[in-house]
Design a protein around this motif. Structure first.
Motif, PDB file in Angstrom:
ATOM      1  N   LEU A   4      -7.333   8.432  -7.116  1.00 28.59           N
ATOM      2  CA  LEU A   4      -7.026   9.887  -7.353  1.00 28.59           C
ATOM      3  C   LEU A   4      -6.563  10.237  -8.633  1.00 28.59           C
ATOM      4  CD1 LEU A   4      -5.606  10.683  -3.603  1.00 28.59           C
ATOM      5  CD2 LEU A   4      -8.067  10.618  -4.334  1.00 28.59           C
ATOM      6  N   GLU A   5      -7.209  11.532  -9.081  1.00 26.11           N
ATOM      7  CA  GLU A   5      -6.691  11.923 -10.514  1.00 26.11           C
ATOM      8  C   GLU A   5      -5.536  12.570 -10.439  1.00 26.11           C
ATOM      9  OE1 GLU A   5      -8.292  15.174 -13.801  1.00 26.11           O
ATOM     10  OE2 GLU A   5      -9.835  14.202 -12.397  1.00 26.11           O
ATOM     11  N   ASN A   6      -5.115  13.203  -9.516  1.00 18.30           N
ATOM     12  CA  ASN A   6      -3.973  14.138  -9.627  1.00 18.30           C
ATOM     13  C   ASN A   6      -3.499  14.161  -7.932  1.00 18.30           C
ATOM     14  OD1 ASN A   6      -1.821  15.627 -10.390  1.00 18.30           O
ATOM     15  ND2 ASN A   6      -2.779  17.389 -10.400  1.00 18.30           N
ATOM     16  N   PRO A   7      -2.853  13.010  -7.257  1.00 14.71           N
ATOM     17  CA  PRO A   7      -2.725  13.032  -6.297  1.00 14.71           C
ATOM     18  C   PRO A   7      -1.765  13.825  -5.766  1.00 14.71           C
ATOM     19  CG  PRO A   7      -2.243  11.043  -7.115  1.00 14.71           C
ATOM     20  CD  PRO A   7      -2.892  11.849  -8.027  1.00 14.71           C
ATOM     21  N   TYR A   8      -1.667  14.352  -4.331  1.00 16.94           N
ATOM     22  CA  TYR A   8      -0.450  15.166  -3.848  1.00 16.94           C
ATOM     23  C   TYR A   8      -0.395  14.854  -2.076  1.00 16.94           C
ATOM     24  CZ  TYR A   8      -4.106  18.207  -1.791  1.00 16.94           C
ATOM     25  OH  TYR A   8      -5.268  18.742  -0.882  1.00 16.94           O
ATOM     26  N   ILE A   9       0.606  15.037  -1.711  1.00 17.78           N
ATOM     27  CA  ILE A   9       0.907  14.913  -0.247  1.00 17.78           C
ATOM     28  C   ILE A   9       1.435  16.291   0.252  1.00 17.78           C
ATOM     29  CG2 ILE A   9       1.386  12.570  -0.476  1.00 17.78           C
ATOM     30  CD1 ILE A   9       4.377  13.490   0.343  1.00 17.78           C
TER      31      ILE A   9
ATOM     32  N   PRO B 203      -9.351  19.144  -1.961  1.00 17.68           N
ATOM     33  CA  PRO B 203      -9.578  17.918  -1.169  1.00 17.68           C
ATOM     34  C   PRO B 203      -9.838  16.529  -1.774  1.00 17.68           C
ATOM     35  CG  PRO B 203     -11.466  19.387  -1.097  1.00 17.68           C
ATOM     36  CD  PRO B 203     -10.479  20.185  -1.744  1.00 17.68           C
ATOM     37  N   GLU B 204      -9.997  16.855  -3.138  1.00 14.46           N
ATOM     38  CA  GLU B 204     -10.319  15.693  -4.075  1.00 14.46           C
ATOM     39  C   GLU B 204      -9.215  14.969  -4.071  1.00 14.46           C
ATOM     40  OE1 GLU B 204     -11.488  18.515  -4.566  1.00 14.46           O
ATOM     41  OE2 GLU B 204     -13.662  18.476  -3.960  1.00 14.46           O
ATOM     42  N   ASN B 205      -8.413  15.478  -4.060  1.00 18.16           N
ATOM     43  CA  ASN B 205      -6.932  14.821  -4.794  1.00 18.16           C
ATOM     44  C   ASN B 205      -5.688  14.632  -3.447  1.00 18.16           C
ATOM     45  OD1 ASN B 205      -6.874  14.383  -7.651  1.00 18.16           O
ATOM     46  ND2 ASN B 205      -7.265  16.457  -7.835  1.00 18.16           N
ATOM     47  N   TYR B 206      -6.314  14.967  -2.260  1.00 18.92           N
ATOM     48  CA  TYR B 206      -5.239  14.876  -1.043  1.00 18.92           C
ATOM     49  C   TYR B 206      -5.103  13.359  -1.010  1.00 18.92           C
ATOM     50  CZ  TYR B 206      -4.088  14.734   3.636  1.00 18.92           C
ATOM     51  OH  TYR B 206      -3.529  14.628   5.032  1.00 18.92           O
ATOM     52  N   LEU B 207      -3.864  12.923  -0.652  1.00 20.90           N
ATOM     53  CA  LEU B 207      -3.569  11.395  -0.307  1.00 20.90           C
ATOM     54  C   LEU B 207      -3.091  11.322   0.910  1.00 20.90           C
ATOM     55  CD1 LEU B 207      -3.046   8.778  -1.554  1.00 20.90           C
ATOM     56  CD2 LEU B 207      -0.929   9.501  -1.929  1.00 20.90           C
ATOM     57  N   PHE B 208      -2.301  11.988   1.619  1.00 22.22           N
ATOM     58  CA  PHE B 208      -1.621  12.139   3.076  1.00 22.22           C
ATOM     59  C   PHE B 208      -0.919  13.260   3.192  1.00 22.22           C
ATOM     60  CE2 PHE B 208       1.873  10.789   5.589  1.00 22.22           C
ATOM     61  CZ  PHE B 208       1.217  10.321   6.676  1.00 22.22           C
ATOM     62  N   GLY B 209      -1.004  13.586   4.698  1.00 23.06           N
ATOM     63  CA  GLY B 209      -0.208  14.708   5.089  1.00 23.06           C
ATOM     64  C   GLY B 209       0.238  14.229   6.488  1.00 23.06           C
ATOM     65  N   GLY B 210       1.409  14.918   6.853  1.00 26.17           N
ATOM     66  CA  GLY B 210       2.198  14.780   8.142  1.00 26.17           C
ATOM     67  C   GLY B 210       3.197  15.565   8.653  1.00 26.17           C
ATOM     68  N   GLU B 211       3.337  15.570   9.806  1.00 29.24           N
ATOM     69  CA  GLU B 211       4.581  16.268  10.532  1.00 29.24           C
ATOM     70  C   GLU B 211       5.676  15.302  11.215  1.00 29.24           C
ATOM     71  OE1 GLU B 211       2.944  20.422  11.978  1.00 29.24           O
ATOM     72  OE2 GLU B 211       1.890  18.657  12.950  1.00 29.24           O
TER      73      GLU B 211
END
Length: 572
Positions: free
Chosen positions: A342-347, A386-394
């Motif tokens: 990913l170019e600029n990943p985020y969570i 969406p292209e830089n999405y790495l992970f998400g959670g609660e």
């Protein structure tokens, strides 16, 4: 108001038996809350007890909701296109899904319904896969058996957020019972025609997409997995997916494998509750006691299979992991295997999810986006990039390790966790190493159960006073700042000022304590209770074992002391 709602409800197309019951038990109905207003959308759709009344879910309110959804879509000039409907294993879910199907079909939409109880995230995936205009899921998630619910999904596969939920709520409230189609009961009892049923093509497309993820390794896997769907929707698709991906030692716990809306012998069908694991762990222990190869990973999902919990082998027994621990392991896995692509990943994390994830992400150069509680807010954030999405959670056992779904997904999360376990010597040891590197985070969730709206109002009033608590001490931890989303009061820290600007107003207050602790209080958006979260970071002193059990126990005790001090100070 209750009397007025009672009269309105009687004007609807009730059956003779229902009308008789309401008339004979009128005072009993009016004494309770069955006619005290109407159900409303919360953090996870609309959930309510099933039964007669304006403030219950029943055939009539489901019909009103379906008409309200159709009206909302028309306002957006969407008058045709595919609508996807899914439903869970609850006793009323099939008839509610049929009502929604027939009404939306009558409103001009091409409606497709899953042919059996199906996980909620599969509906999100199907909306995107079939380029649908929206979707509905009939589910009350992990609520007790007497509940059901109604979730609405937008064209991108994410749950609706404001202002759409408010528009539907308003339209719902304006639809009179007297105007409802008298065919409602016929709708409820008429099966969906075979051409409008879906399953196989969606399941195959999902598995194919999942198989291409970087965390899925090729070939046969050796890890032994035991899984229970807790009488919910996950059984068939978990078994199919895990076997397709080479997990040959995957076993479905047959006692709880078939959908059953009564959830027999379960206090709560919720993987957050340790009691939900009792039966499956008892079975897993029989392998250990017999000296046979035993499951190394035990998984459980809630009725609509969007949340997943797990227990891991720990010597001669099993250790349950909490939602923050599972999420942190999954994040670690995504950073190790997917970040580089990913170019600029985020969570994405909610404001009550452990800050351990922030520390892990920031050390690896990954951006962190914080949202309010509710995965719909995470989905909203994903849609922007969406292209830089790495992970998400609660913290509440909901995660998403892939960018092509717009809701928490237990199945892809379970596969990612199983893949990590396959590649690791021990998940417990890995978690211990994470704590040693980033700090030992201990979290506690306490629920204040509510018996009346008056109790909620009283606690909400007390929450308004929390801003003035700066300087107070809670069990040796000093309150240094307050993030109050109920008002326009500003926090002191610059990072909290920025966060407040990014978040909408909400009934949430966070206390920040020194050294490194946090207390959050908010009313639940799905159940009659107020949630109090305590999180603190401690150090790992024991370097001699794989996992610092004693240090973790002591940190949990500190968190409990902070919780008790907070509740005592609050007066609840």
């Amino acid at each position: 108001m209750s009397e007025e709602n009672f009269k309105r409800f009687l004007e609807g197309p009730l059956t003779e038996a229902e009308r008789k019951e309401l008339t004979e038990r009128k005072q009993e109905f009016l004494t309770g809350d069955a006619f005290d207003g109407e159900p409303s959308f919360g953090t996870g759709g609309m959930r309510q007890i099933v039964g007669l009344g304006t403030n219950r879910l029943n055939r009539y309110n489901i019909a009103r909701l379906a008409y309200a959804v159709a009206g909302s879509w028309r306002k957006k000039d969407i008058t045709e296109g595919i609508f996807i409907i899914g439903y869970d294993s609850r006793n009323s879910s099939v008839e509610f899904s049929r009502i929604a199907y027939h009404i939306l079909s009558g409103e001009g939409f091409a409606v497709k319904v899953f042919k059996r109880p199906t996980p909620t995230p599969m509906v999100s995936f199907a909306i995107r896969q079939k380029n649908a205009v929206g979707g509905i899921v009939i589910t009350a998630s992990h609520n007790p058996p007497q509940y059901n619910g109604f979730k609405v999904y937008a064209q991108d596969g994410g749950q609706i957020v404001s202002p759409i939920d408010k528009e539907i709520q308003e339209a719902f409230s304006k639809i009179p019972y007297v105007a409802l189609d008298k065919k409602i009961h016929e709708y409820a009892e008429t099966p969906v025609p075979a051409p409008d049923l879906i399953e196989e093509e969606i399941a195959e497309a999902y598995i194919q997409r999942l198989s291409k993820e970087s965390f899925v390794q090729e070939g046969e896997k050796q890890i032994r997995i035991l899984y229970t769907p807790l009488y919910g929707t996950g059984g068939w698709i978990f078994e199919k997916t895990f076997h397709s991906l080479g997990f040959s030692h995957f076993e479905l716990f047959q006692v709880q494998a078939q959908p059953n809306g009564n959830f027999p012998k379960l206090k709560s069908p919720n993987p957050e509750d340790p009691e939900a694991f009792e039966a499956v762990l008892e079975y897993a222990r029989t392998f250990i006691q017999a000296g046979k190869p035993a499951p190394e990973l035990v998984l459980a999902t809630d009725p609509d299979a969007d949340r997943v919990g797990c227990a891991i082998r720990n010597g001669e027994d099993y250790l349950l992991l909490n939602g923050n621990q599972i999420g942190s392991l999954l994040l670690y896995s995504m950073i190790q295997g997917k970040k580089a692509s990913l170019e600029n990943p985020y969570i994405c994390k909610t404001i009550v999810t452990t800050d351990l994830q922030r520390k892990i992400a920031e050390k690896h150069g990954v951006r962190v986006m914080e949202t309010l509680t509710g995965f719909k807010y995470i989905a909203e954030a994903i849609a922007k990039d969406p292209e830089n999405y790495l992970f998400g959670g609660e913290e509440s056992y909901g995660y998403l390790p892939v960018p092509w779904i717009r809701d928490k997904d237990s199945l892809s999360s379970a596969v990612a966790l199983a893949s990590l376990a396959e590649q690791s010597e021990s998940l417990l040891s890995l978690l211990g190493n994470i704590y040693r590197e980033y700090g030992l985070y201990a979290e506690i969730l306490h629920n204040i159960k509510l018996d009346s709206k008056q109790q909620l109002n009283e606690i909400s009033e007390k929450m308004k006073s929390l801003y003035s608590w700066v300087g107070k001490e809670l069990a040796g931890y000093k309150i240094s700042d307050v993030l109050d989303l109920t008002s326009d009061k500003e926090p002191q820290r610059d990072d909290l000022k920025t966060l407040k600007k990014e978040l909408p107003a909400a009934n949430v207050v966070q206390l920040f304590l020194d050294p490194e602790a946090k207390v959050t209080i908010r009313p639940s958006g799905t159940e009659p209770k107020v949630k109090v979260y305590v999180s603190l970071c401690d150090s790992v002193r024991d370097k001699s074992t794989d996992f610092p059990h004693q240090d973790f126990k002591e940190a949990k005790e500190k968190a409990r002391q902070v919780l008790q001090a907070f509740l005592q100070e609050l007066g609840v």
